[in-house]
Design an enzyme around this catalytic site. Structure first.
Site, PDB file in Angstrom:
ATOM      1  N   VAL A  41      -0.998  11.197  -3.690  1.00 39.77           N
ATOM      2  CA  VAL A  41      -1.390   9.892  -3.168  1.00 39.77           C
ATOM      3  C   VAL A  41      -2.847   9.918  -2.715  1.00 39.77           C
ATOM      4  CG1 VAL A  41      -0.612  10.329  -0.792  1.00 39.77           C
ATOM      5  CG2 VAL A  41      -0.620   7.995  -1.672  1.00 39.77           C
ATOM      6  N   CYS A  42      -3.518   8.789  -2.857  1.00 40.16           N
ATOM      7  CA  CYS A  42      -4.848   8.569  -2.298  1.00 40.16           C
ATOM      8  C   CYS A  42      -4.843   7.152  -1.733  1.00 40.16           C
ATOM      9  CB  CYS A  42      -5.948   8.785  -3.335  1.00 40.16           C
ATOM     10  SG  CYS A  42      -5.970   7.571  -4.675  1.00 40.16           S
ATOM     11  N   ARG A  43      -5.976   6.513  -1.613  1.00 37.79           N
ATOM     12  CA  ARG A  43      -5.999   5.163  -1.045  1.00 37.79           C
ATOM     13  C   ARG A  43      -5.420   4.139  -2.010  1.00 37.79           C
ATOM     14  NH1 ARG A  43     -11.582   3.706   0.570  1.00 37.79           N
ATOM     15  NH2 ARG A  43     -11.841   3.495  -1.662  1.00 37.79           N
ATOM     16  N   MET A  64      -1.985   4.674  -0.630  1.00 38.32           N
ATOM     17  CA  MET A  64      -1.684   4.426   0.778  1.00 38.32           C
ATOM     18  C   MET A  64      -1.749   2.943   1.117  1.00 38.32           C
ATOM     19  SD  MET A  64      -0.639   7.194   2.085  1.00 38.32           S
ATOM     20  CE  MET A  64      -0.534   6.640   3.778  1.00 38.32           C
TER      21      MET A  64
END
Length: 109
Positions: free
Chosen positions: A61-63, A89
C-alpha cells in the site's frame, strides 16, 4: 511484470490478517497508517527485503496505489506473492478503516 499488470485487491476484500507493507515516505507514515502495517519506504526496499516474509501474500500500500503497484511488480519479479492495495491509504481512509499516527490526529498525506 509491469505495474499495470499487478494483481490488486480492493480495500473491502483485503483479508483481516493481511501482511500489509506500507511503502510511503517517513512523513506520510508518521501522519497516519494502518495499525499493524510494516513500514519500508519504497527507496529503502531493496536493502530491506530480508524483513519481508518468505511465504504468504504481501499486500502493498501507498497513498494512491501508484508506488505500491511498482513495488508489487518488483516483489513478484523477485519471487514474492505481492498484491497491490487498490486506492491505497486514501481508499483505506474512505472505507472508514482504523488509522493511527505517530503524533496528533491521524490523516493521509
Amino acid at each position: 511484470m509491469q505495474p499495470d499488470q499487478v494483481p490488486s485487491v480492493e480495500i473491502a476484500d483485503l483479508p483481516a490478517d493481511a501482511m500489509l507493507l506500507d511503502v510511503r515516505e517517513h512523513d506520510e507514515w508518521a501522519a497516519g497508517h494502518a495499525p499493524g502495517a510494516k513500514h519500508v519506504p519504497m527507496y529503502e526496499l531493496p536493502g530491506r527485503l530480508d524483513e519481508l516474509p518468505a511465504d504468504g501474500t504481501v499486500y502493498v500500500v501507498c497513498r494512491s496505489a501508484v508506488r505500491s503497484a511498482r513495488v508489487a511488480a518488483y516483489l513478484n519479479a523477485g519471487g514474492w506473492d505481492a498484491v497491490n492495495v487498490a486506492g491505497g491509504m486514501r481508499a483505506w481512509l474512505a472505507d472508514g478503516r482504523e488509522l493511527v499516527a505517530d503524533h496528533g490526529e491521524p490523516l493521509v498525506i
